[in-house]
Design an enzyme around this catalytic site. Structure first.
Site, PDB file in Angstrom:
ATOM      1  N   TYR A 152       0.839  -1.206   0.000  1.00 26.04           N
ATOM      2  CA  TYR A 152       0.000   0.000   0.000  1.00 26.04           C
ATOM      3  C   TYR A 152       0.879   1.263   0.000  1.00 26.04           C
ATOM      4  O   TYR A 152       0.649   2.198  -0.777  1.00 26.04           O
ATOM      5  CB  TYR A 152      -0.889  -0.053   1.241  1.00 26.04           C
ATOM      6  CG  TYR A 152      -1.828   1.110   1.441  1.00 26.04           C
ATOM      7  CD1 TYR A 152      -2.997   1.228   0.699  1.00 26.04           C
ATOM      8  CD2 TYR A 152      -1.574   2.078   2.426  1.00 26.04           C
ATOM      9  CE1 TYR A 152      -3.870   2.286   0.914  1.00 26.04           C
ATOM     10  CE2 TYR A 152      -2.446   3.127   2.649  1.00 26.04           C
ATOM     11  CZ  TYR A 152      -3.602   3.227   1.893  1.00 26.04           C
ATOM     12  OH  TYR A 152      -4.475   4.271   2.112  1.00 26.04           O
ATOM     13  N   ALA A 154       3.933   1.565  -1.047  1.00 21.03           N
ATOM     14  CA  ALA A 154       4.609   1.697  -2.349  1.00 21.03           C
ATOM     15  C   ALA A 154       3.646   2.279  -3.382  1.00 21.03           C
ATOM     16  O   ALA A 154       4.026   3.134  -4.191  1.00 21.03           O
ATOM     17  CB  ALA A 154       5.134   0.337  -2.802  1.00 21.03           C
TER      18      ALA A 154
HETATM   19  P1  NDP Z   1     -13.172   2.898   1.643  1.00 20.37           P
HETATM   20  O1  NDP Z   1     -12.631   1.514   1.735  1.00 20.37           O
HETATM   21  O2  NDP Z   1     -14.204   3.344   2.606  1.00 20.37           O
HETATM   22  O3  NDP Z   1     -13.716   3.155   0.161  1.00 20.37           O
HETATM   23  C1  NDP Z   1     -12.965   2.780  -0.957  1.00 20.37           C
HETATM   24  C2  NDP Z   1     -13.673   3.251  -2.205  1.00 20.37           C
HETATM   25  O4  NDP Z   1     -12.928   2.799  -3.352  1.00 20.37           O
HETATM   26  C3  NDP Z   1     -15.068   2.692  -2.332  1.00 20.37           C
HETATM   27  O5  NDP Z   1     -15.915   3.703  -2.834  1.00 20.37           O
HETATM   28  C4  NDP Z   1     -14.913   1.570  -3.371  1.00 20.37           C
HETATM   29  O6  NDP Z   1     -16.102   1.445  -4.074  1.00 20.37           O
HETATM   30  C5  NDP Z   1     -13.802   2.157  -4.248  1.00 20.37           C
HETATM   31  N1  NDP Z   1     -13.075   1.146  -5.010  1.00 20.37           N
HETATM   32  C6  NDP Z   1     -12.328   0.127  -4.517  1.00 20.37           C
HETATM   33  N2  NDP Z   1     -11.801  -0.585  -5.528  1.00 20.37           N
HETATM   34  C7  NDP Z   1     -12.216  -0.002  -6.680  1.00 20.37           C
HETATM   35  C8  NDP Z   1     -11.999  -0.269  -8.058  1.00 20.37           C
HETATM   36  N3  NDP Z   1     -11.270  -1.311  -8.483  1.00 20.37           N
HETATM   37  N4  NDP Z   1     -12.561   0.557  -8.976  1.00 20.37           N
HETATM   38  C9  NDP Z   1     -13.317   1.600  -8.580  1.00 20.37           C
HETATM   39  N5  NDP Z   1     -13.562   1.901  -7.302  1.00 20.37           N
HETATM   40  C10 NDP Z   1     -13.026   1.109  -6.354  1.00 20.37           C
HETATM   41  O7  NDP Z   1     -11.893   3.857   1.673  1.00 20.37           O
HETATM   42  P2  NDP Z   1     -11.669   5.320   2.304  1.00 20.37           P
HETATM   43  O8  NDP Z   1     -12.823   6.187   1.997  1.00 20.37           O
HETATM   44  O9  NDP Z   1     -11.211   5.153   3.686  1.00 20.37           O
HETATM   45  O10 NDP Z   1     -10.391   5.769   1.455  1.00 20.37           O
HETATM   46  C11 NDP Z   1     -10.484   6.547   0.265  1.00 20.37           C
HETATM   47  C12 NDP Z   1      -9.058   6.831  -0.210  1.00 20.37           C
HETATM   48  O11 NDP Z   1      -8.338   7.491   0.820  1.00 20.37           O
HETATM   49  C13 NDP Z   1      -8.267   5.577  -0.553  1.00 20.37           C
HETATM   50  O12 NDP Z   1      -7.441   5.812  -1.675  1.00 20.37           O
HETATM   51  C14 NDP Z   1      -7.420   5.364   0.678  1.00 20.37           C
HETATM   52  O13 NDP Z   1      -6.232   4.652   0.384  1.00 20.37           O
HETATM   53  C15 NDP Z   1      -7.146   6.783   1.088  1.00 20.37           C
HETATM   54  N6  NDP Z   1      -6.783   6.934   2.494  1.00 20.37           N
HETATM   55  C16 NDP Z   1      -7.655   6.571   3.490  1.00 20.37           C
HETATM   56  C17 NDP Z   1      -7.285   6.724   4.806  1.00 20.37           C
HETATM   57  C18 NDP Z   1      -8.178   6.368   5.942  1.00 20.37           C
HETATM   58  O14 NDP Z   1      -7.715   6.468   7.096  1.00 20.37           O
HETATM   59  N7  NDP Z   1      -9.419   5.992   5.715  1.00 20.37           N
HETATM   60  C19 NDP Z   1      -5.957   7.238   5.174  1.00 20.37           C
HETATM   61  C20 NDP Z   1      -5.135   7.599   4.057  1.00 20.37           C
HETATM   62  C21 NDP Z   1      -5.545   7.433   2.767  1.00 20.37           C
HETATM   63  P3  NDP Z   1     -16.829   0.059  -4.535  1.00 20.37           P
HETATM   64  O15 NDP Z   1     -16.494  -0.977  -3.509  1.00 20.37           O
HETATM   65  O16 NDP Z   1     -18.272   0.457  -4.572  1.00 20.37           O
HETATM   66  O17 NDP Z   1     -16.241  -0.204  -5.885  1.00 20.37           O
END
Ligand code: NDP
Length: 244
Positions: A152, A154
């Site tokens: 993650y 990376a």
């Molecule tokens: P969630 O796990 O709550 O949500 C992830 C989202 O990504 C969902 O809407 C999911 O939608 C979508 N998703 C996953 N895989 C795919 C795919 N292959 N194609 C399209 N959509 C996809 O994550 P967060 O809201 O917590 O995180 C959002 C971003 O912020 C991420 O990039 C995460 O790495 C980053 N982040 C989060 C932190 C945290 O503490 N929460 C900290 C630092 C960074 P669906 O399943 O409907 O496809």
């Protein structure tokens, strides 16, 4: 049709949903994207109920072959793409010694490769508009590393290199590219953490609490605005002071 169109990946929940709601309130036509048509339609419909403009869009970041057609369709239907928020991301945590090739590939495919090629597909309409904003949601883990998250970290560090390279290539086209590196935000991604790990982690956060998804959305709102027109190639940490 509103004047400016924002495409937000991972809009079905968490940080992405908060970004969609905030950009819609700012006056953008928001395209809420994720793999689940049903979930993004629900978010879009609730945004419309609040009096703003939003539509659901099924998009899977692991299916790169679809991106050009999706972007073409958006331009035909809505007139352009002004803001792309690359928010969707996944984790497959384990100690480095135990990360399988598939756990590496899954994280890279969504977080880095998918984001790379969707960003590429969105460049052309932004060039035609002579205005564009690309905002990549990375993570403080991409800056500081984390035990159990080498794949993650990376992928997120890779986003920082992508952000800076694109900012250099596209500055002359009036397209800015920035990253927001969230700290520890309350969403589905973090809700299953062991309470002891959580408490130990919060000790390292000067503001002493987890962040809220809306706090990332406010930063996105600023970077997407005209007011941020002279900011590009930056990684903005929104993390309660965790990384400094
Ligand atoms: P969630 O796990 O709550 O949500 C992830 C989202 O990504 C969902 O809407 C999911 O939608 C979508 N998703 C996953 N895989 C795919 C795919 N292959 N194609 C399209 N959509 C996809 O994550 P967060 O809201 O917590 O995180 C959002 C971003 O912020 C991420 O990039 C995460 O790495 C980053 N982040 C989060 C932190 C945290 O503490 N929460 C900290 C630092 C960074 P669906 O399943 O409907 O496809």
């Amino acid at each position: 049709m509103s004047e400016r169109v924002a495409l937000v990946t991972g809009g079905s929940r968490g940080i992405g949903e908060a970004i969609c709601r905030r950009l819609a309130a700012d006056g953008f036509t928001v395209l809420v994207a994720s793999r689940s048509q049903e979930k993004v339609d629900a978010v879009a419909s609730s945004i419309r109920e609040a009096g703003h403009t939003a539509h659901g869009l099924a998009l899977d970041l692991t299916d790169i072959s679809t991106f050009k057609d999706i972007v073409k369709q958006i331009v035909e239907d809505f007139g352009g793409i002004h803001v792309l928020v690359n928010n969707a991301g996944v984790t497959a945590d384990n100690l480095m010694m135990r990360i399988s090739e598939s756990a590496y590939d899954d994280v890279m495919q969504t977080n880095l490769k998918g984001t790379f090629f969707l960003s590429q597909a969105a460049i052309r309409p932004m060039m035609r508009q002579k205005w564009g904003r690309q905002i990549n949601i990375s993570s403080v883990v991409g800056l500081m590393g984390n035990v159990g998250q080498a794949n993650y970290a990376a992928s997120k560090a890779g986003l920082h290199g992508l952000t800076k390279s694109m900012a250099k290539e596209l500055g002359g086209r009036n397209i800015t590219v920035n990253a927001i590196a969230p700290g520890y935000i309350e969403t589905d991604m973090t809700q299953n953490l062991n309470p002891d790990v959580k408490a130990a982690f919060l000790k390292q956060v000067p503001l002493g609490r987890m962040g809220q998804a809306q706090e990332i959305a406010h930063a996105v709102s600023f970077l997407a605005s005209d007011a941020a027109g002279y900011i590009t190639g930056q990684v903005l940490t929104v993390d309660g002071g965790l990384y400094m």
